[in-house]
Design a protein around this motif. Structure first.
Motif, PDB file in Angstrom:
ATOM      1  N   ASN A 313       0.823  69.990  62.227  1.00 43.47           N
ATOM      2  CA  ASN A 313       0.330  68.735  61.885  1.00 43.47           C
ATOM      3  C   ASN A 313       1.254  68.208  60.528  1.00 43.47           C
ATOM      4  OD1 ASN A 313      -1.816  69.598  63.277  1.00 43.47           O
ATOM      5  ND2 ASN A 313      -2.809  70.968  61.268  1.00 43.47           N
ATOM      6  N   ILE A 314       2.218  68.851  59.536  1.00 42.19           N
ATOM      7  CA  ILE A 314       3.365  67.990  59.546  1.00 42.19           C
ATOM      8  C   ILE A 314       4.011  67.526  60.347  1.00 42.19           C
ATOM      9  CG2 ILE A 314       4.953  68.345  57.314  1.00 42.19           C
ATOM     10  CD1 ILE A 314       1.902  68.896  56.551  1.00 42.19           C
ATOM     11  N   LYS A 315       4.588  68.296  60.898  1.00 38.54           N
ATOM     12  CA  LYS A 315       5.687  67.734  61.806  1.00 38.54           C
ATOM     13  C   LYS A 315       5.285  66.210  63.021  1.00 38.54           C
ATOM     14  CE  LYS A 315       8.101  71.435  63.257  1.00 38.54           C
ATOM     15  NZ  LYS A 315       8.999  72.618  64.168  1.00 38.54           N
ATOM     16  N   LEU A 316       3.373  66.401  63.574  1.00 36.14           N
ATOM     17  CA  LEU A 316       3.060  65.294  63.685  1.00 36.14           C
ATOM     18  C   LEU A 316       3.329  63.779  62.956  1.00 36.14           C
ATOM     19  CD1 LEU A 316       0.197  66.911  65.888  1.00 36.14           C
ATOM     20  CD2 LEU A 316       2.232  65.982  67.180  1.00 36.14           C
ATOM     21  N   SER A 317       2.989  64.327  61.538  1.00 38.84           N
ATOM     22  CA  SER A 317       2.953  63.727  60.767  1.00 38.84           C
ATOM     23  C   SER A 317       4.081  62.577  60.837  1.00 38.84           C
ATOM     24  CB  SER A 317       2.271  63.777  59.473  1.00 38.84           C
ATOM     25  OG  SER A 317       2.765  64.575  58.736  1.00 38.84           O
ATOM     26  N   LEU A 318       4.858  63.710  60.495  1.00 37.35           N
ATOM     27  CA  LEU A 318       6.526  62.763  60.676  1.00 37.35           C
ATOM     28  C   LEU A 318       7.417  62.001  61.205  1.00 37.35           C
ATOM     29  CD1 LEU A 318       8.157  66.584  58.617  1.00 37.35           C
ATOM     30  CD2 LEU A 318       7.625  63.951  58.044  1.00 37.35           C
ATOM     31  N   PHE A 319       6.963  62.653  62.856  1.00 38.61           N
ATOM     32  CA  PHE A 319       6.913  62.132  64.061  1.00 38.61           C
ATOM     33  C   PHE A 319       6.205  60.911  63.988  1.00 38.61           C
ATOM     34  CE2 PHE A 319       7.492  66.105  66.300  1.00 38.61           C
ATOM     35  CZ  PHE A 319       9.126  66.656  65.394  1.00 38.61           C
ATOM     36  N   LYS A 320       4.624  61.043  63.295  1.00 39.68           N
ATOM     37  CA  LYS A 320       4.427  59.622  63.378  1.00 39.68           C
ATOM     38  C   LYS A 320       5.303  58.395  63.102  1.00 39.68           C
ATOM     39  CE  LYS A 320      -0.360  57.553  62.978  1.00 39.68           C
ATOM     40  NZ  LYS A 320      -1.962  58.047  62.530  1.00 39.68           N
ATOM     41  N   ARG A 321       5.704  58.532  61.581  1.00 41.19           N
ATOM     42  CA  ARG A 321       6.670  57.720  60.234  1.00 41.19           C
ATOM     43  C   ARG A 321       7.796  57.920  60.825  1.00 41.19           C
ATOM     44  NH1 ARG A 321       4.890  60.013  54.962  1.00 41.19           N
ATOM     45  NH2 ARG A 321       4.949  62.023  56.156  1.00 41.19           N
ATOM     46  N   SER A 322       8.289  58.593  61.587  1.00 43.14           N
ATOM     47  CA  SER A 322       9.786  58.133  62.019  1.00 43.14           C
ATOM     48  C   SER A 322       9.744  57.380  63.458  1.00 43.14           C
ATOM     49  CB  SER A 322      10.289  59.816  62.478  1.00 43.14           C
ATOM     50  OG  SER A 322      10.302  60.126  61.651  1.00 43.14           O
ATOM     51  N   ARG A 323      10.850  56.198  63.152  1.00 39.31           N
ATOM     52  CA  ARG A 323      11.693  55.345  64.223  1.00 39.31           C
ATOM     53  C   ARG A 323      12.720  56.138  65.458  1.00 39.31           C
ATOM     54  NH1 ARG A 323      13.844  49.775  60.465  1.00 39.31           N
ATOM     55  NH2 ARG A 323      10.673  49.707  59.966  1.00 39.31           N
ATOM     56  N   GLN A 324      12.892  57.246  65.083  1.00 44.48           N
ATOM     57  CA  GLN A 324      13.935  57.988  65.778  1.00 44.48           C
ATOM     58  C   GLN A 324      13.771  59.611  65.491  1.00 44.48           C
ATOM     59  OE1 GLN A 324      17.924  55.968  65.959  1.00 44.48           O
ATOM     60  NE2 GLN A 324      18.177  57.714  67.424  1.00 44.48           N
ATOM     61  N   VAL A 325      13.502  60.124  66.504  1.00 41.02           N
ATOM     62  CA  VAL A 325      13.844  61.943  66.682  1.00 41.02           C
ATOM     63  C   VAL A 325      15.077  61.687  67.547  1.00 41.02           C
ATOM     64  CG1 VAL A 325      12.736  63.416  67.273  1.00 41.02           C
ATOM     65  CG2 VAL A 325      11.371  61.663  66.676  1.00 41.02           C
ATOM     66  N   MET A 326      15.952  63.817  66.796  1.00 39.09           N
ATOM     67  CA  MET A 326      16.471  63.881  67.159  1.00 39.09           C
ATOM     68  C   MET A 326      16.407  65.185  67.236  1.00 39.09           C
ATOM     69  SD  MET A 326      20.111  62.363  65.327  1.00 39.09           S
ATOM     70  CE  MET A 326      20.992  63.208  66.103  1.00 39.09           C
TER      71      MET A 326
END
Length: 334
Positions: A313-326
């Motif tokens: 859940n923490i990762k999902l919230s971070l992905f939601k606020r991120s513009r680019q994921v590596m």
């Protein structure tokens, strides 16, 4: 001739009645006490002596027999009559205040009774001024009336000899305490040992010691020394100027050390405050991590899947606020 023989006895009777009858009455005032003697012998109280009275407690063991006086009957205030062969010895028990330089036998002594000279332990001739209060000891009137020829002169001589001995041997209480939070000796010790300074700084101690040494005066001479108050110690002018220079230097050193001590104390306080602030800042940064670790331990204790779900859940919230994921995998970054 017969008339003469009759007149002589009659005149003697009239004279005797007038002289010892009417004039045999006497009074004792409120501030007076008296001792009545019969053929020169004072009226005593049995075989009692002053050694049985508390006033003799201050006497040393070798003095007790020397100052053994009989206790006599003291006549208080009132109106009385005495026999022809009796004599009344009156004394005033009012408190008397005199200068410590007073000499009852020579009014010109000690600069007219104004200043008493004494030599200190370092051979300085100094002048002393002050007052001495004494009263006649009602419980030892025998010593005052019959034991000493001139009790006031005797007691003044006794007091002056004790005072000069104390001045010549006076030593101030030791002052060896260093300054707080330092190993530096107190600069007040720099003038310790100079007799004039010691005496001036410890006048109260000197007066207390004089009171202790003179506590036995009432048992010795029938005079109670109530208070000895030494108010001034004046050395010669040349010595006084030298002492003023020493004291000025001492005060300057004391002032400089006090300023340095105050500056050091201020810096220590500032350093302590800075350490406290940094400690609180570190605690503020660490506290969230501590609380997070406690929550993670609590999730882990509730089951193996709870911790993975929380992390997901923490990762999902971070992905939601991120513009680019590596993503890093076996083939590298995507």
């Amino acid at each position: 001739m017969a008339e003469v023989l009759i007149a002589l006895p009659l005149g003697f009777i009239v004279w005797f009645f007038t002289r010892y009858g009417l004039f045999g009455f006497y009074t004792i005032g409120p501030n007076e006490r008296a001792v009545l003697t019969t053929f020169g012998r004072a009226q005593r109280i049995g075989e009692a002596t002053t050694l049985e009275d508390p006033i003799s407690e201050a006497l040393r063991a070798d003095e007790r027999e020397r100052y053994r006086y009989p206790q006599v009957r003291v006549v208080g205030p009132g109106f009385y009559w005495k026999l022809p062969w009796q004599r009344v010895h009156k004394v005033s028990i009012s408190t008397v205040t005199v200068s410590i330089a007073y000499d009852p036998e020579d009014g010109s002594a000690n600069q007219g009774g104004r200043m008493l000279e004494a030599v200190t332990k370092d051979q300085l001739n100094t002048g002393l001024t002050g007052q001495l209060r004494f009263t006649i000891a009602e419980r030892n009137l025998y010593a005052y009336l019959f034991g000493v020829k001139n009790p006031v002169a005797h007691i003044m001589g006794y007091f002056i000899s004790v005072l000069r001995d104390r001045i010549a041997n006076f030593e101030a209480p030791p002052e060896t305490q260093p300054l707080p939070n330092t190993g530096i000796p107190d600069p007040a010790d720099a003038v310790q040992g100079i007799s004039i300074n010691d005496l001036r700084k410890n006048l109260r101690d000197l007066n207390d010691r004089m009171d202790d040494h003179c506590a036995s005066a009432s048992a010795r001479y029938g005079i109670s020394l109530d208070t000895a108050l030494i108010t001034g110690i004046d050395p010669p002018p040349e010595v006084d100027s030298a002492l003023a220079a020493i004291n000025t230097a001492h005060n300057h050193v004391s002032s400089e050390i006090s300023l340095a001590q105050a500056a050091a104390d201020q810096k220590i306080v500032q350093s302590r405050r800075a350490v406290e602030i940094e400690t609180l800042n570190a605690q503020a940064e660490v506290e969230p991590l501590v609380q997070l670790a406690a929550q993670l331990r609590l999730l882990r204790d509730h089951g193996a899947g709870a911790l993975e779900a929380y992390v997901r859940n923490i990762k999902l919230s971070l992905f939601k606020r991120s513009r680019q994921v590596m993503l890093v995998g076996p083939e590298g970054v995507k």
